[in-house]
Design an enzyme around this catalytic site. Structure first.
Site: not given
Length: 137
Positions: A58, A84, A90, A93, A127, A129
């Protein structure tokens, strides 16, 4: 929390799966990602695994999209090698995708239960940014 869903872009899932089958070889490249830009273009990328925390597919895709002039992404999906299927982003990401594309939809789930959800649903109470960025004057 109620998860909001959107129609799944199956062409995008196929594009990522095709790249995973064709380009993911060995331990260095194990996940492919595909994103649809606001203008309809599809951008693809693969991860660059490294023991120091090499970038996920990503994150590589964000750079590839920028290199192609695609700064507004609509939907993204990652697919693992060896058939898969869809791989959820994650935590790192999820945060980066939220920061760059707060309206982004992410395809997640398995098999016939895949769905497209807003990135904000994958990272609640996050959060922001942009909150610490100063407007250029």
């Amino acid at each position: 929390m109620t998860v909001q869903t959107h129609p799944v872009d199956h062409d995008l899932v196929r594009a990522a799966a095709d790249v995973a089958r064709a380009r993911c070889r060995g331990d260095n490249h194990t996940v492919a990602a595909a994103a649809r830009a606001q203008d309809g273009r599809v951008i693809t990328a693969v991860n660059a695994y490294h023991f120091t925390g090499g970038p996920c597919a990503e994150l590589v895709l964000i750079g590839a999209a920028a290199a192609q002039g695609a700064y507004d992404l609509d939907t993204i999906v990652a697919v693992g090698d060896r058939d898969r299927g869809v791989v959820p982003p994650c935590g790192r990401c999820r945060q980066v995708l939220l920061d760059y594309f707060p309206a982004l939809k992410v395809i997640v789930g398995e098999g016939d239960r895949i769905r497209a959800v807003p990135i904000t649903d994958l990272l609640p109470e996050s959060y922001v940014w942009a909150d610490h960025q100063h407007d250029a004057e």
